[in-house]
Design a protein around this motif. Structure first.
Motif, PDB file in Angstrom:
ATOM      1  N   UNK A  79       2.542  14.254  -8.668  1.00 25.72           N
ATOM      2  CA  UNK A  79       3.622  15.229  -8.835  1.00 25.72           C
ATOM      3  C   UNK A  79       3.962  15.508 -10.132  1.00 25.72           C
ATOM      4  N   UNK A  80       4.139  14.663 -10.911  1.00 24.74           N
ATOM      5  CA  UNK A  80       4.795  14.820 -12.287  1.00 24.74           C
ATOM      6  C   UNK A  80       3.413  15.468 -13.122  1.00 24.74           C
ATOM      7  N   UNK A  81       2.170  15.159 -12.869  1.00 25.59           N
ATOM      8  CA  UNK A  81       0.936  15.775 -13.670  1.00 25.59           C
ATOM      9  C   UNK A  81       0.937  17.318 -13.223  1.00 25.59           C
ATOM     10  N   UNK A  82       0.975  17.570 -11.885  1.00 22.85           N
ATOM     11  CA  UNK A  82       0.973  18.815 -11.290  1.00 22.85           C
ATOM     12  C   UNK A  82       2.301  19.725 -12.014  1.00 22.85           C
ATOM     13  N   UNK A  83       3.276  19.203 -11.986  1.00 22.79           N
ATOM     14  CA  UNK A  83       4.308  19.903 -12.580  1.00 22.79           C
ATOM     15  C   UNK A  83       4.323  20.188 -13.964  1.00 22.79           C
ATOM     16  N   UNK A  84       3.783  19.133 -14.724  1.00 23.63           N
ATOM     17  CA  UNK A  84       3.670  19.624 -16.330  1.00 23.63           C
ATOM     18  C   UNK A  84       2.595  20.509 -16.334  1.00 23.63           C
ATOM     19  N   UNK A  85       1.617  20.436 -15.581  1.00 25.66           N
ATOM     20  CA  UNK A  85       0.430  21.429 -15.821  1.00 25.66           C
ATOM     21  C   UNK A  85       1.129  22.891 -15.610  1.00 25.66           C
ATOM     22  N   UNK A  86       1.679  23.037 -14.550  1.00 24.16           N
ATOM     23  CA  UNK A  86       2.697  24.372 -14.066  1.00 24.16           C
ATOM     24  C   UNK A  86       3.593  24.650 -15.382  1.00 24.16           C
ATOM     25  N   UNK A 108       0.913  -1.157  -0.034  1.00 24.65           N
ATOM     26  CA  UNK A 108      -0.009  -0.033   0.072  1.00 24.65           C
ATOM     27  C   UNK A 108       0.813   1.270  -0.040  1.00 24.65           C
ATOM     28  N   UNK A 109       1.920   1.243   0.751  1.00 26.45           N
ATOM     29  CA  UNK A 109       2.830   2.260   0.840  1.00 26.45           C
ATOM     30  C   UNK A 109       3.534   2.482  -0.705  1.00 26.45           C
ATOM     31  N   UNK A 110       3.883   1.457  -1.262  1.00 21.13           N
ATOM     32  CA  UNK A 110       4.276   1.596  -2.501  1.00 21.13           C
ATOM     33  C   UNK A 110       3.386   2.150  -3.422  1.00 21.13           C
ATOM     34  N   UNK A 111       1.975   1.709  -3.483  1.00 17.86           N
ATOM     35  CA  UNK A 111       0.896   2.278  -4.278  1.00 17.86           C
ATOM     36  C   UNK A 111       0.708   3.901  -4.124  1.00 17.86           C
ATOM     37  N   UNK A 112       0.861   4.143  -2.796  1.00 18.76           N
ATOM     38  CA  UNK A 112       0.534   5.672  -2.515  1.00 18.76           C
ATOM     39  C   UNK A 112       1.843   6.440  -3.074  1.00 18.76           C
ATOM     40  N   UNK A 113       3.168   5.770  -3.030  1.00 14.26           N
ATOM     41  CA  UNK A 113       4.345   6.647  -3.618  1.00 14.26           C
ATOM     42  C   UNK A 113       3.983   6.788  -5.316  1.00 14.26           C
ATOM     43  N   UNK A 114       3.830   5.676  -5.678  1.00 10.56           N
ATOM     44  CA  UNK A 114       3.552   5.832  -7.010  1.00 10.56           C
ATOM     45  C   UNK A 114       2.504   6.731  -7.384  1.00 10.56           C
ATOM     46  N   UNK A 115       1.450   6.919  -6.686  1.00  9.75           N
ATOM     47  CA  UNK A 115       0.314   7.745  -7.010  1.00  9.75           C
ATOM     48  C   UNK A 115       0.776   9.205  -6.712  1.00  9.75           C
TER      49      UNK A 115
END
Length: 456
Positions: free
Chosen positions: A227-234, A215-222
């Motif tokens: 973060x990548x999507x947010x940075x890309x949008x910015x 579950x921690x791995x899944x959370x880190x992946x999400x």
């Protein structure tokens, strides 16, 4: 956490129910067996008291009723009567190997046990001692004797042991449930937090550490993906802003140049309008992304919703609203006194997007009315138009809390998109509620409720 507690409470109650059902079924089973055994015993034993009544003593001697022999024959039994000296004075079906005289000692023995392996029963009769014998190995006789106090203590002990076992079983079961709850509750809580978009870090130890690790791995992946999507949008918003401003500037100059042909100036105006639309979409996209990840600080102040709405409507009217659209503000008598707490810039953007939604999806024009009132300590803002409205299916999807406001048609084109999604996020950030409703005969009504801070 409440979901986990509710789950285990329901599980524990169901277990108690199963235990009670188990005890009830066992009691019913024991009762049925006891009744069946009693019926079987009644069928296999001759009621000696009833038989004794079928034997009478008169002047002719000892006589039996006509049913007496029949009852003995059905059970393959025999009978005899002894006088006070132990002599057999009457008999029926008495086996040949049995004696016809008995001592008091013999009588005492077979009264309790057996008469040469024949189980017998005795009964006092006016003619003497009435004895009924059964076939060998058909009836088991056992004399049980016990001190009353010892028997009573034994029964109390059995009840105490049974109750202690039930209590111990419940305690052990509750202990196991508590261990499972302790291990599973963080997982359920983590899943709830993931669903709300919050960061989760579970302790990777205990019986379910493998699940916590995954579950921690899944959370880190999400988190990485978000973060990548947010940075890309910015980054996209930042990179597009400068060239878009240049395009809008040149398009505006061409549109205002009287030396150019009307067709060229019209085309430049179209480019400018679509460029402004694109700039607004980029701004909405960037703001929606920041609100989703709580990156946009909400600067809450006390706001008059009436004054804020007037300012937004004035901006629309002053910026050259098409004559096919009629924009009006209606306020109830007490609306002027309403004060809410919120971010004025975000709430203004919310109203702008709602009005833009009516304008964009009704290109042939419509009336747009904004109404402000109060209802049970809530400020109600309604944006209603007389446009074409939306389909019932689309209306249901917009009102569904599980579906985002970005809704596309069958061809994949957005029908109600980023603007309404941003509106929903702004309303949520201000702890408000939003609903969509078609208006008869045609049109769309969007109602928003915000908690009232106070009234002036």
């Amino acid at each position: 956490m409440k979901t986990a507690q509710r789950f285990f409470r329901k599980y524990l109650l169901s277990t108690f129910g199963i235990l009670l059902l188990f005890l009830l079924l066992n009691c019913i089973l024991v009762t049925v067996i006891a009744i069946s055994s009693s019926n079987l015993s009644a069928k296999s034993d001759l009621p000696i008291s009833r038989l004794a009544k079928l034997i009478t003593v008169n002047d002719k001697g000892i006589e039996t009723d006509k049913n007496f022999s029949k009852l003995l024959y059905e059970q393959n039994a025999w009978a005899m009567i002894l006088n006070d000296r132990g002599k057999v004075i009457w008999e029926e079906n008495l086996p040949e190997e049995l004696p016809r005289n008995y001592t008091s000692t013999q009588i005492a023995q077979f009264s309790k046990w057996y008469l040469q392996d024949y189980p017998v029963r005795v009964w006092k009769h006016p003619a003497g001692l009435f004895v009924v014998g059964y076939p060998k190995h058909s009836v088991v006789k056992y004399t049980f004797t016990m001190d009353y106090d010892y028997l009573f203590s034994g029964l109390i002990g059995i009840i105490v042991i049974f109750s202690a076992n039930i209590l111990l079983m419940l305690i052990l079961f509750w202990h196991n449930i508590h261990r499972v709850e302790k291990a599973v509750s963080p997982i359920l809580t983590g899943i709830e937090m993931m669903a709300e978009g919050k960061s989760v870090k579970l302790t990777e130890k205990g019986e379910l550490k493998e699940i916590n690790t995954e579950l921690n791995k899944a959370v880190n992946q999400l988190i990485k993906k978000d973060s990548a999507r947010s940075e890309w949008i910015c980054a996209i918003s930042h990179d597009i802003r400068t060239p878009l401003s240049i395009m809008l500037g040149y398009a505006g100059e061409i549109e205002d140049d009287d030396r150019l042909t009307t067709e060229t100036r019209t085309q430049a105006g179209i480019i400018r309008k679509h460029g402004e639309k694109l700039r607004k979409l980029i701004m909405d996209l960037n703001l929606a992304s920041k609100l989703e990840y709580s990156m946009e600080p909400i600067n809450k102040t006390l706001i008059s919703p009436v004054e804020l709405t007037r300012q937004v409507i004035s901006d629309f009217l002053n910026n050259g609203l098409d004559s096919s659209f009629v924009l009006d503000l209606k306020t109830h008598s007490c609306a002027e006194k309403i004060v809410i707490e919120g971010d004025s810039d975000l709430l203004a953007r919310m109203l702008e997007n709602l009005i833009h939604n009516s304008i964009t999806h009704n290109p042939h024009g419509c009336n747009i009315n904004v109404t402000i009132s109060d209802d049970e300590n809530c400020c109600v803002i309604v944006v209603e138009d007389t446009g074409k409205g939306i389909s019932p299916t689309l209306l249901e999807r917009l009102n569904s809390a599980q579906v985002k406001s970005i809704v596309c048609d069958k061809g994949g084109e957005p029908v109600h998109g980023l603007g309404l999604n941003l509106v929903r996020q702004i309303v949520k950030a201000h702890k408000g509620k939003i609903s969509f409703q078609n208006v008869e005969p045609h049109g769309l009504r969007i109602s928003i409720k915000f908690p009232i801070k106070n009234k002036v």
